[in-house]
Design a protein around this motif. Sequence first.
Motif, PDB file in Angstrom:
ATOM      1  N   PHE A 207      57.143  38.578 -31.966  1.00  0.00           N
ATOM      2  CA  PHE A 207      58.485  38.360 -32.503  1.00  0.00           C
ATOM      3  C   PHE A 207      59.180  39.709 -32.644  1.00  0.00           C
ATOM      4  O   PHE A 207      58.652  40.635 -33.274  1.00  0.00           O
ATOM      5  CB  PHE A 207      58.420  37.681 -33.869  1.00  0.00           C
ATOM      6  CG  PHE A 207      59.763  37.400 -34.500  1.00  0.00           C
ATOM      7  CD1 PHE A 207      60.373  36.164 -34.319  1.00  0.00           C
ATOM      8  CD2 PHE A 207      60.406  38.349 -35.251  1.00  0.00           C
ATOM      9  CE1 PHE A 207      61.615  35.901 -34.899  1.00  0.00           C
ATOM     10  CE2 PHE A 207      61.647  38.104 -35.843  1.00  0.00           C
ATOM     11  CZ  PHE A 207      62.251  36.873 -35.657  1.00  0.00           C
TER      12      PHE A 207
ATOM     13  N   ASP B  23      64.496  31.930 -41.394  1.00  0.00           N
ATOM     14  CA  ASP B  23      63.405  32.824 -41.042  1.00  0.00           C
ATOM     15  C   ASP B  23      63.900  34.248 -40.822  1.00  0.00           C
ATOM     16  O   ASP B  23      63.219  35.208 -41.130  1.00  0.00           O
ATOM     17  CB  ASP B  23      62.702  32.348 -39.761  1.00  0.00           C
ATOM     18  CG  ASP B  23      61.681  31.260 -40.030  1.00  0.00           C
ATOM     19  OD1 ASP B  23      61.328  31.083 -41.208  1.00  0.00           O
ATOM     20  OD2 ASP B  23      61.253  30.607 -39.077  1.00  0.00           O
ATOM     21  N   ASP B  24      65.061  34.375 -40.222  1.00  0.00           N
ATOM     22  CA  ASP B  24      65.500  35.725 -39.891  1.00  0.00           C
ATOM     23  C   ASP B  24      66.955  36.003 -40.240  1.00  0.00           C
ATOM     24  O   ASP B  24      67.529  36.973 -39.797  1.00  0.00           O
ATOM     25  CB  ASP B  24      65.269  36.007 -38.404  1.00  0.00           C
ATOM     26  CG  ASP B  24      66.108  35.106 -37.509  1.00  0.00           C
ATOM     27  OD1 ASP B  24      66.924  34.347 -38.057  1.00  0.00           O
ATOM     28  OD2 ASP B  24      65.940  35.175 -36.295  1.00  0.00           O
TER      29      ASP B  24
ATOM     30  N   ILE C  62      59.171  35.016 -42.579  1.00  0.00           N
ATOM     31  CA  ILE C  62      58.521  34.914 -41.270  1.00  0.00           C
ATOM     32  C   ILE C  62      57.404  35.943 -41.139  1.00  0.00           C
ATOM     33  O   ILE C  62      56.354  35.671 -40.545  1.00  0.00           O
ATOM     34  CB  ILE C  62      59.555  35.030 -40.121  1.00  0.00           C
ATOM     35  CG1 ILE C  62      58.944  34.527 -38.816  1.00  0.00           C
ATOM     36  CG2 ILE C  62      60.074  36.429 -39.961  1.00  0.00           C
ATOM     37  CD1 ILE C  62      59.955  34.367 -37.696  1.00  0.00           C
TER      38      ILE C  62
ATOM     39  N   ARG D 294      66.117  38.958 -27.159  1.00  0.00           N
ATOM     40  CA  ARG D 294      65.209  38.557 -28.233  1.00  0.00           C
ATOM     41  C   ARG D 294      63.844  38.141 -27.675  1.00  0.00           C
ATOM     42  O   ARG D 294      63.741  37.565 -26.596  1.00  0.00           O
ATOM     43  CB  ARG D 294      65.822  37.386 -28.998  1.00  0.00           C
ATOM     44  CG  ARG D 294      65.078  37.002 -30.264  1.00  0.00           C
ATOM     45  CD  ARG D 294      65.773  35.822 -30.926  1.00  0.00           C
ATOM     46  NE  ARG D 294      65.187  35.527 -32.203  1.00  0.00           N
ATOM     47  CZ  ARG D 294      65.534  36.133 -33.341  1.00  0.00           C
ATOM     48  NH1 ARG D 294      66.487  37.045 -33.330  1.00  0.00           N
ATOM     49  NH2 ARG D 294      64.951  35.824 -34.476  1.00  0.00           N
TER      50      ARG D 294
ATOM     51  N   HIS E  49      53.302  34.747 -40.888  1.00  0.00           N
ATOM     52  CA  HIS E  49      52.489  35.147 -39.746  1.00  0.00           C
ATOM     53  C   HIS E  49      51.319  36.047 -40.157  1.00  0.00           C
ATOM     54  O   HIS E  49      50.271  36.036 -39.499  1.00  0.00           O
ATOM     55  CB  HIS E  49      53.363  35.790 -38.674  1.00  0.00           C
ATOM     56  CG  HIS E  49      54.112  34.768 -37.861  1.00  0.00           C
ATOM     57  ND1 HIS E  49      55.202  34.091 -38.367  1.00  0.00           N
ATOM     58  CD2 HIS E  49      53.880  34.254 -36.620  1.00  0.00           C
ATOM     59  CE1 HIS E  49      55.624  33.229 -37.455  1.00  0.00           C
ATOM     60  NE2 HIS E  49      54.841  33.300 -36.401  1.00  0.00           N
TER      61      HIS E  49
ATOM     62  N   ARG F 249      64.880  28.202 -36.856  1.00  0.00           N
ATOM     63  CA  ARG F 249      64.907  29.648 -37.006  1.00  0.00           C
ATOM     64  C   ARG F 249      65.758  30.053 -38.201  1.00  0.00           C
ATOM     65  O   ARG F 249      65.582  31.116 -38.766  1.00  0.00           O
ATOM     66  CB  ARG F 249      65.444  30.314 -35.732  1.00  0.00           C
ATOM     67  CG  ARG F 249      64.979  31.753 -35.579  1.00  0.00           C
ATOM     68  CD  ARG F 249      65.506  32.355 -34.282  1.00  0.00           C
ATOM     69  NE  ARG F 249      66.925  32.615 -34.362  1.00  0.00           N
ATOM     70  CZ  ARG F 249      67.702  32.813 -33.305  1.00  0.00           C
ATOM     71  NH1 ARG F 249      67.209  32.692 -32.097  1.00  0.00           N
ATOM     72  NH2 ARG F 249      68.990  33.078 -33.455  1.00  0.00           N
TER      73      ARG F 249
ATOM     74  N   ASP G 136      60.843  35.794 -29.138  1.00  0.00           N
ATOM     75  CA  ASP G 136      60.625  34.921 -30.292  1.00  0.00           C
ATOM     76  C   ASP G 136      59.561  33.877 -29.980  1.00  0.00           C
ATOM     77  O   ASP G 136      59.857  32.802 -29.475  1.00  0.00           O
ATOM     78  CB  ASP G 136      61.940  34.244 -30.683  1.00  0.00           C
ATOM     79  CG  ASP G 136      61.868  33.558 -32.034  1.00  0.00           C
ATOM     80  OD1 ASP G 136      60.754  33.304 -32.510  1.00  0.00           O
ATOM     81  OD2 ASP G 136      62.937  33.287 -32.614  1.00  0.00           O
ATOM     82  N   TYR G 137      58.304  34.228 -30.248  1.00  0.00           N
ATOM     83  CA  TYR G 137      57.188  33.306 -30.081  1.00  0.00           C
ATOM     84  C   TYR G 137      56.641  32.884 -31.441  1.00  0.00           C
ATOM     85  O   TYR G 137      55.489  32.468 -31.559  1.00  0.00           O
ATOM     86  CB  TYR G 137      56.062  33.954 -29.275  1.00  0.00           C
ATOM     87  CG  TYR G 137      56.437  34.484 -27.906  1.00  0.00           C
ATOM     88  CD1 TYR G 137      57.585  34.052 -27.244  1.00  0.00           C
ATOM     89  CD2 TYR G 137      55.635  35.417 -27.262  1.00  0.00           C
ATOM     90  CE1 TYR G 137      57.922  34.539 -26.000  1.00  0.00           C
ATOM     91  CE2 TYR G 137      55.957  35.912 -26.007  1.00  0.00           C
ATOM     92  CZ  TYR G 137      57.102  35.475 -25.377  1.00  0.00           C
ATOM     93  OH  TYR G 137      57.427  35.964 -24.135  1.00  0.00           O
ATOM     94  N   ALA G 138      57.453  32.992 -32.470  1.00  0.00           N
ATOM     95  CA  ALA G 138      57.007  32.620 -33.814  1.00  0.00           C
ATOM     96  C   ALA G 138      56.578  31.158 -33.844  1.00  0.00           C
ATOM     97  O   ALA G 138      57.204  30.292 -33.221  1.00  0.00           O
ATOM     98  CB  ALA G 138      58.129  32.868 -34.819  1.00  0.00           C
TER      99      ALA G 138
END
Length: 299
Positions: free
Chosen positions: A229, A86-87, A189, A286, A193, A83, A288-290
Amino acid sequence: MAAIATGVVRPGQLTPIADPPMVVRALALLARGFPERDDAFWRRGFARIEALRAAGHLAGPDGYVLESPEGDAGVILTLRRSRGGDDGQGELPICNLSSWSVEPAHRSLAPLMLRQVLKAEEGCAVVTDLTPSAIVETLNAKLGLTPWSEGTIIAFAFPFAAMPRRRGYRIFAYDAGSRTMLDAGQRAIAERHLELGCIAAVIETPEGASPLILRAIRRRGLEVGQVIFAASRAAVIRALPSLMRFLIRRGMPVAWIDAPAGLCPAGAHFRAGQKRFHTGGLPADRLDYAYSEFVIFGV
């Protein structure tokens, strides 16, 4: 990491799915374990996994094959990512357990397989299981995985689209203007997606801006935007008037948000059902299914 020794195969040994011959063996097990899915379904998913690995978004093996002296006994896919980057929240590897099955003659090995996989992936700060069966839900709880949600909040366009926007909460389409509200990792991210067929947006709250990612699915004849997400589920729920107007413009009159029942607002419906599990340091708020099976396989 568990591995197979040369020579005698002991029941419950794991071999990583890390080369084309192992992928072929995994495909055969997946086809038997999930007869409703055809070979093309799994091959498309593996192609996406390889593309994401080549681009640096996934790491490690595709998963593991469980072996026994009688032959291959089970399979589990492990979608491992970091992760961090990504964020903007720092390095926190996540491993998502996906699409696992054990042959009927070897069902007693299922707990052993899961324990071994959790040990093999203990370098990951977080392990998730997003689509467990009812039997696996019980097994997850015994092995220390915690429910991440109790079901799904289902919000319809009305009454929310007719409500005034809550002060400080807005949702923007992801475009050349709104992308400047995010840092480089957050933009990454969102853009990855988008490439995977998802819908990307930016949610602005009093705490700042962050990516909001949804996927379009069809249920009972209606187009639905499922949140994949979000840095804060509570913030998305506070922004429902803005979210529903955003979705209506895209032909989707329904939003799905996996959450605890206590977060369901007045005017929405809570449907108890599929639980999602995690272990490790994910914030409870949160979602978070990224890079999960929702995105890669479209389940």
